[in-house]
Motif scaffolding. Structure first.
Motif, PDB file in Angstrom:
ATOM      1  N   VAL A   1      -7.125  -0.542  -6.335  1.00 58.52           N
ATOM      2  CA  VAL A   1      -7.903  -1.372  -5.406  1.00 58.52           C
ATOM      3  C   VAL A   1      -9.211  -0.673  -5.039  1.00 58.52           C
ATOM      4  CG1 VAL A   1      -7.971  -2.272  -3.042  1.00 58.52           C
ATOM      5  CG2 VAL A   1      -5.964  -2.695  -4.466  1.00 58.52           C
ATOM      6  N   LEU A   2      -9.136   0.638  -4.788  1.00 56.37           N
ATOM      7  CA  LEU A   2     -10.348   1.403  -4.488  1.00 56.37           C
ATOM      8  C   LEU A   2     -11.321   1.375  -5.655  1.00 56.37           C
ATOM      9  CD1 LEU A   2     -11.902   3.308  -2.595  1.00 56.37           C
ATOM     10  CD2 LEU A   2     -10.620   5.225  -3.608  1.00 56.37           C
ATOM     11  N   LEU A   3     -10.806   1.481  -6.870  1.00 52.65           N
ATOM     12  CA  LEU A   3     -11.652   1.408  -8.061  1.00 52.65           C
ATOM     13  C   LEU A   3     -12.359   0.058  -8.137  1.00 52.65           C
ATOM     14  CD1 LEU A   3     -12.661   2.296 -10.871  1.00 52.65           C
ATOM     15  CD2 LEU A   3     -10.472   1.466 -11.798  1.00 52.65           C
ATOM     16  N   GLY A   4     -11.609  -1.028  -7.904  1.00 45.93           N
ATOM     17  CA  GLY A   4     -12.213  -2.362  -7.943  1.00 45.93           C
ATOM     18  C   GLY A   4     -13.324  -2.512  -6.930  1.00 45.93           C
ATOM     19  N   MET A   5     -13.130  -1.980  -5.735  1.00 46.46           N
ATOM     20  CA  MET A   5     -14.159  -2.045  -4.699  1.00 46.46           C
ATOM     21  C   MET A   5     -15.412  -1.284  -5.120  1.00 46.46           C
ATOM     22  SD  MET A   5     -11.794  -1.496  -1.296  1.00 46.46           S
ATOM     23  CE  MET A   5     -13.211  -1.504  -0.194  1.00 46.46           C
ATOM     24  N   MET A   6     -15.238  -0.104  -5.683  1.00 48.69           N
ATOM     25  CA  MET A   6     -16.380   0.713  -6.077  1.00 48.69           C
ATOM     26  C   MET A   6     -17.164   0.052  -7.206  1.00 48.69           C
ATOM     27  SD  MET A   6     -17.962   3.477  -5.325  1.00 48.69           S
ATOM     28  CE  MET A   6     -19.617   3.340  -5.981  1.00 48.69           C
ATOM     29  N   LEU A   7     -16.458  -0.491  -8.178  1.00 50.30           N
ATOM     30  CA  LEU A   7     -17.124  -1.144  -9.304  1.00 50.30           C
ATOM     31  C   LEU A   7     -17.949  -2.353  -8.840  1.00 50.30           C
ATOM     32  CD1 LEU A   7     -14.332  -1.050 -12.049  1.00 50.30           C
ATOM     33  CD2 LEU A   7     -16.498   0.195 -12.095  1.00 50.30           C
ATOM     34  N   ASN A   8     -17.358  -3.189  -7.980  1.00 53.07           N
ATOM     35  CA  ASN A   8     -18.082  -4.369  -7.527  1.00 53.07           C
ATOM     36  C   ASN A   8     -19.270  -4.028  -6.639  1.00 53.07           C
ATOM     37  OD1 ASN A   8     -16.161  -6.071  -8.822  1.00 53.07           O
ATOM     38  ND2 ASN A   8     -16.465  -7.596  -7.224  1.00 53.07           N
ATOM     39  N   CYS A   9     -19.078  -3.071  -5.748  1.00 51.24           N
ATOM     40  CA  CYS A   9     -20.167  -2.662  -4.861  1.00 51.24           C
ATOM     41  C   CYS A   9     -21.358  -2.179  -5.688  1.00 51.24           C
ATOM     42  CB  CYS A   9     -19.690  -1.565  -3.912  1.00 51.24           C
ATOM     43  SG  CYS A   9     -20.952  -1.013  -2.739  1.00 51.24           S
ATOM     44  N   ALA A  10     -21.090  -1.328  -6.657  1.00 44.39           N
ATOM     45  CA  ALA A  10     -22.163  -0.781  -7.482  1.00 44.39           C
ATOM     46  C   ALA A  10     -22.795  -1.847  -8.364  1.00 44.39           C
ATOM     47  CB  ALA A  10     -21.621   0.363  -8.335  1.00 44.39           C
ATOM     48  N   TYR A  11     -21.970  -2.665  -9.009  1.00 44.67           N
ATOM     49  CA  TYR A  11     -22.492  -3.637  -9.985  1.00 44.67           C
ATOM     50  C   TYR A  11     -23.253  -4.766  -9.301  1.00 44.67           C
ATOM     51  CZ  TYR A  11     -22.696  -6.852 -13.921  1.00 44.67           C
ATOM     52  OH  TYR A  11     -23.138  -7.699 -14.906  1.00 44.67           O
ATOM     53  N   TYR A  12     -22.637  -5.420  -8.313  1.00 46.82           N
ATOM     54  CA  TYR A  12     -23.288  -6.542  -7.639  1.00 46.82           C
ATOM     55  C   TYR A  12     -24.605  -6.099  -7.000  1.00 46.82           C
ATOM     56  CZ  TYR A  12     -19.257  -9.744  -7.894  1.00 46.82           C
ATOM     57  OH  TYR A  12     -18.247 -10.576  -8.314  1.00 46.82           O
ATOM     58  N   GLY A  13     -24.553  -4.971  -6.284  1.00 51.30           N
ATOM     59  CA  GLY A  13     -25.750  -4.499  -5.598  1.00 51.30           C
ATOM     60  C   GLY A  13     -26.859  -4.113  -6.552  1.00 51.30           C
ATOM     61  N   THR A  14     -26.503  -3.409  -7.625  1.00 54.33           N
ATOM     62  CA  THR A  14     -27.526  -2.933  -8.569  1.00 54.33           C
ATOM     63  C   THR A  14     -28.109  -4.083  -9.384  1.00 54.33           C
ATOM     64  OG1 THR A  14     -26.402  -0.793  -8.710  1.00 54.33           O
ATOM     65  CG2 THR A  14     -27.985  -1.322 -10.442  1.00 54.33           C
TER      66      THR A  14
ATOM     67  N   PHE B   1       0.803  -1.214   0.000  1.00 55.56           N
ATOM     68  CA  PHE B   1       0.000   0.000   0.000  1.00 55.56           C
ATOM     69  C   PHE B   1       0.843   1.275   0.000  1.00 55.56           C
ATOM     70  CE2 PHE B   1      -2.588  -3.373   1.816  1.00 55.56           C
ATOM     71  CZ  PHE B   1      -3.742  -3.262   1.058  1.00 55.56           C
ATOM     72  N   SER B   2       2.155   1.119  -0.141  1.00 56.30           N
ATOM     73  CA  SER B   2       3.006   2.300  -0.290  1.00 56.30           C
ATOM     74  C   SER B   2       2.993   2.810  -1.726  1.00 56.30           C
ATOM     75  CB  SER B   2       4.447   1.962   0.124  1.00 56.30           C
ATOM     76  OG  SER B   2       4.990   0.962  -0.725  1.00 56.30           O
ATOM     77  N   ASN B   3       2.377   2.048  -2.625  1.00 54.31           N
ATOM     78  CA  ASN B   3       2.307   2.401  -4.039  1.00 54.31           C
ATOM     79  C   ASN B   3       0.950   3.044  -4.329  1.00 54.31           C
ATOM     80  OD1 ASN B   3       1.723   2.051  -6.944  1.00 54.31           O
ATOM     81  ND2 ASN B   3       3.656   0.925  -6.998  1.00 54.31           N
ATOM     82  N   SER B   4       0.950   4.298  -4.790  1.00 55.10           N
ATOM     83  CA  SER B   4      -0.310   5.008  -5.031  1.00 55.10           C
ATOM     84  C   SER B   4      -1.120   4.367  -6.154  1.00 55.10           C
ATOM     85  CB  SER B   4      -0.038   6.481  -5.354  1.00 55.10           C
ATOM     86  OG  SER B   4       0.758   6.609  -6.519  1.00 55.10           O
ATOM     87  N   ASN B   5      -0.445   3.823  -7.180  1.00 54.28           N
ATOM     88  CA  ASN B   5      -1.156   3.120  -8.245  1.00 54.28           C
ATOM     89  C   ASN B   5      -1.959   1.950  -7.676  1.00 54.28           C
ATOM     90  OD1 ASN B   5       0.063   4.845 -10.049  1.00 54.28           O
ATOM     91  ND2 ASN B   5       0.832   3.247 -11.385  1.00 54.28           N
TER      92      ASN B   5
ATOM     93  N   THR C   1     -11.747  11.244  -9.847  1.00 53.16           N
ATOM     94  CA  THR C   1     -10.910  12.382  -9.450  1.00 53.16           C
ATOM     95  C   THR C   1      -9.580  11.905  -8.880  1.00 53.16           C
ATOM     96  OG1 THR C   1     -12.889  13.690  -8.980  1.00 53.16           O
ATOM     97  CG2 THR C   1     -10.806  14.459  -8.030  1.00 53.16           C
ATOM     98  N   LEU C   2      -9.624  10.859  -8.038  1.00 51.92           N
ATOM     99  CA  LEU C   2      -8.398  10.311  -7.452  1.00 51.92           C
ATOM    100  C   LEU C   2      -7.498   9.687  -8.515  1.00 51.92           C
ATOM    101  CD1 LEU C   2      -9.875   8.644  -4.227  1.00 51.92           C
ATOM    102  CD2 LEU C   2      -8.561  10.770  -4.383  1.00 51.92           C
ATOM    103  N   ILE C   3      -8.112   9.042  -9.505  1.00 52.77           N
ATOM    104  CA  ILE C   3      -7.325   8.420 -10.568  1.00 52.77           C
ATOM    105  C   ILE C   3      -6.587   9.483 -11.384  1.00 52.77           C
ATOM    106  CG2 ILE C   3      -7.545   7.213 -12.784  1.00 52.77           C
ATOM    107  CD1 ILE C   3      -9.665   5.463 -11.446  1.00 52.77           C
ATOM    108  N   VAL C   4      -7.286  10.557 -11.726  1.00 53.07           N
ATOM    109  CA  VAL C   4      -6.646  11.648 -12.465  1.00 53.07           C
ATOM    110  C   VAL C   4      -5.465  12.207 -11.677  1.00 53.07           C
ATOM    111  CG1 VAL C   4      -6.975  13.999 -13.320  1.00 53.07           C
ATOM    112  CG2 VAL C   4      -8.715  12.252 -13.765  1.00 53.07           C
ATOM    113  N   LYS C   5      -5.627  12.269 -10.354  1.00 54.30           N
ATOM    114  CA  LYS C   5      -4.593  12.887  -9.519  1.00 54.30           C
ATOM    115  C   LYS C   5      -3.413  11.964  -9.246  1.00 54.30           C
ATOM    116  CE  LYS C   5      -3.972  15.356  -5.135  1.00 54.30           C
ATOM    117  NZ  LYS C   5      -4.648  15.878  -3.918  1.00 54.30           N
TER     118      LYS C   5
END
Length: 463
Positions: free
Chosen positions: A270-283, A261-265, A443-447
């Motif tokens: 990992v955060l992106l993967g969590m968001m995608l699964n939470c939204a997709y599975y739930g919806t 987790f010292s690597n920002s990439n 926004t975080l990905i762009v940054k």
């Protein structure tokens, strides 16, 4: 590696993808069969929910350990063990005699899936580590296979129940597992991580952390937040998480190396993967209820309604690999996020009498966006670590995605509890929350996300 002759690109990708196909298929195919299972076993709602989520919990609990074991013992050996366990468990599910026995075999399926997924991705990474363009293509095809299978689950489930019964949704795994096991014999042995030992305290505290968290979320809408089992379970999970992190910081061979987790990439993906699964599975869970309980589709018609999801994943997964070869990982991730955000926003039109043609836009754009982003996300995760730690890195990604997916099902499913009006409201809320989450992650990905063009471009496939 070994002195075995070089295997073809298609053979390696095809063999490892079989593991992802059967594991992802069983995430979605069961939902469409729940009414038949309920009648067969006179199971109540709580038992049905555990039939779905027992698989996810076992999957999430053991994924980290399995990733470390793949790096320590060899990915090929773990891949074969996982697919064998999954096949045996599928036989058990098909012959289950009551709801508790089915839940038990679903746990065993989750154990098998947790073992074979990190090892299959580790095999890909090690075989194509020398050629970044090939690795990008391989991961894109691997994720395409999983994306198509999870989208095709409701369709296949509806068709199988139309010609037979719910037991066939488990028996269909058996020939796939046998094929994967036979083909895996030809795979080359993988390199092993030099670290020795196994982190038993870390595994135990991680198991308690995830089990208490997901179980509390599952039962939240049944018992209420003020129930001492729910409130206490969430507190217990938080305490176990802190203890787990303390153990991992001091362990000789941690199942979760915190230096990842010292690597920002790594972190932002990992955060992106969590968001995608939470939204997709739930919806998608809520949409299954919407199609059958609000629009009154049959199980077969509801399954066929998800056909655009399958087509969307196939198209965009393959395009993502081509974009990565030329432009790195950040561009397909950002394109995918924009498209998937538009797709979830399109679900805001869903009402009690919305015709299907109006739903086609979100039903096709959501998988198009996810299929564009996920291969690049997975490739970026692998590119951020040494190849001997690829099993652990992929396990972290898949563990967090499974936990997030279970959370999405529990939270959005709770919103849908209360009839047709509640289901429509749940779709609206899941859409709004997903859109907001994707904007934040984008926004975080762009940054923070580096393009990583040097990892996937400027090299040519050797085929």
């Amino acid at each position: 590696m070994t002195n075995k002759p070089a295997l073809s690109f298609g053979f390696i990708v095809g063999t490892t993808s079989l593991a992802f196909v059967v594991s992802q298929l069983d995430v979605s195919i069961v939902n469409i069969a729940l009414p038949q299972i309920s009648k067969s076993f006179t199971a109540d709602v709580s038992e049905l929910q555990w039939i779905v989520d027992a698989y996810t919990i076992a999957f999430a609990v053991l994924m980290l350990s399995a990733g470390g074991m793949a790096d320590l013992l060899g990915a090929k050996r773990l891949f074969q063990l996982g697919i064998l366990i999954f096949g045996i468990a599928s036989v058990g599910c098909g012959f289950a005699w009551n709801a508790p026995s089915l839940i038990g075999f679903r746990v065993l399926q989750g154990i098998g899936a947790a073992i074979m997924i990190p090892s299959s991705l580790s095999i890909l990474n090690q075989n194509f580590e020398h050629d970044k363009a090939q690795r990008g293509r391989a991961v894109a095809m691997w994720t395409a296979a999983g994306g198509v299978s999870i989208a095709a689950g409701p369709i296949l489930g509806g068709l199988l129940m139309h010609v037979s019964n719910w037991r066939m949704i488990f028996f269909v795994n058996i020939p796939l597992c046998l094929l994967g096991l036979l083909l895996s014999i030809k795979l080359n042995e993988s390199e092993k991580h030099p670290d020795k030992g196994f982190d038993i305290p870390g595994q135990f505290t991680w198991m308690l952390t995830i089990t208490a968290l997901i179980a509390s979320i599952i039962e939240w809408h049944h018992l209420g937040f003020n129930n001492p089992w729910i409130f206490g379970g969430l507190i217990f999970s938080g305490v176990m998480l802190l203890l787990f992190l303390w153990i991992e910081k001091r362990a000789v061979a941690p199942i979760l190396p915190l230096d990842l987790f010292s690597n920002s990439n790594f972190n932002v993906l990992v955060l992106l993967g969590m968001m995608l699964n939470c939204a997709y599975y739930g919806t998608v869970f809520v949409l299954s209820l919407y199609l059958q309980d609000v629009l009154h589709y049959s199980s077969l018609a509801a399954g066929m309604a998800f056909l655009p999801l399958t087509a969307g994943f196939i198209i965009s997964n393959l395009i993502s690999g081509k974009i990565m070869t030329s432009h790195g990982t950040r561009l397909p991730v950002l394109i995918g996020l924009v498209v998937v955000t538009l797709g979830f926003a399109g679900l805001l039109i869903a009402h009690a009498d919305t015709p299907y043609w109006q739903l086609f836009f979100p039903f096709i754009t959501i998988p198009l966006g996810m299929g564009m982003a996920v291969p690049a996300m997975t490739t970026g995760i692998l590119a951020s670590v040494a190849k001997t730690r690829s099993g652990t890195a992929s396990a972290v990604l898949n563990t967090t995605r499974q936990a997030a997916g279970a959370t999405g099902v529990a939270v959005f499913g709770a919103m849908a509890n209360g009839g047709a009006a509640a289901i429509v409201h749940a779709i609206t809320m899941s859409s709004l929350l997903s859109v907001a989450g994707f904007i934040i992650v984008g926004t975080l990905i762009v940054k923070y996300l580096v393009s990583a063009k040097h990892d996937v471009a400027n090299s040519h496939p050797s085929e």
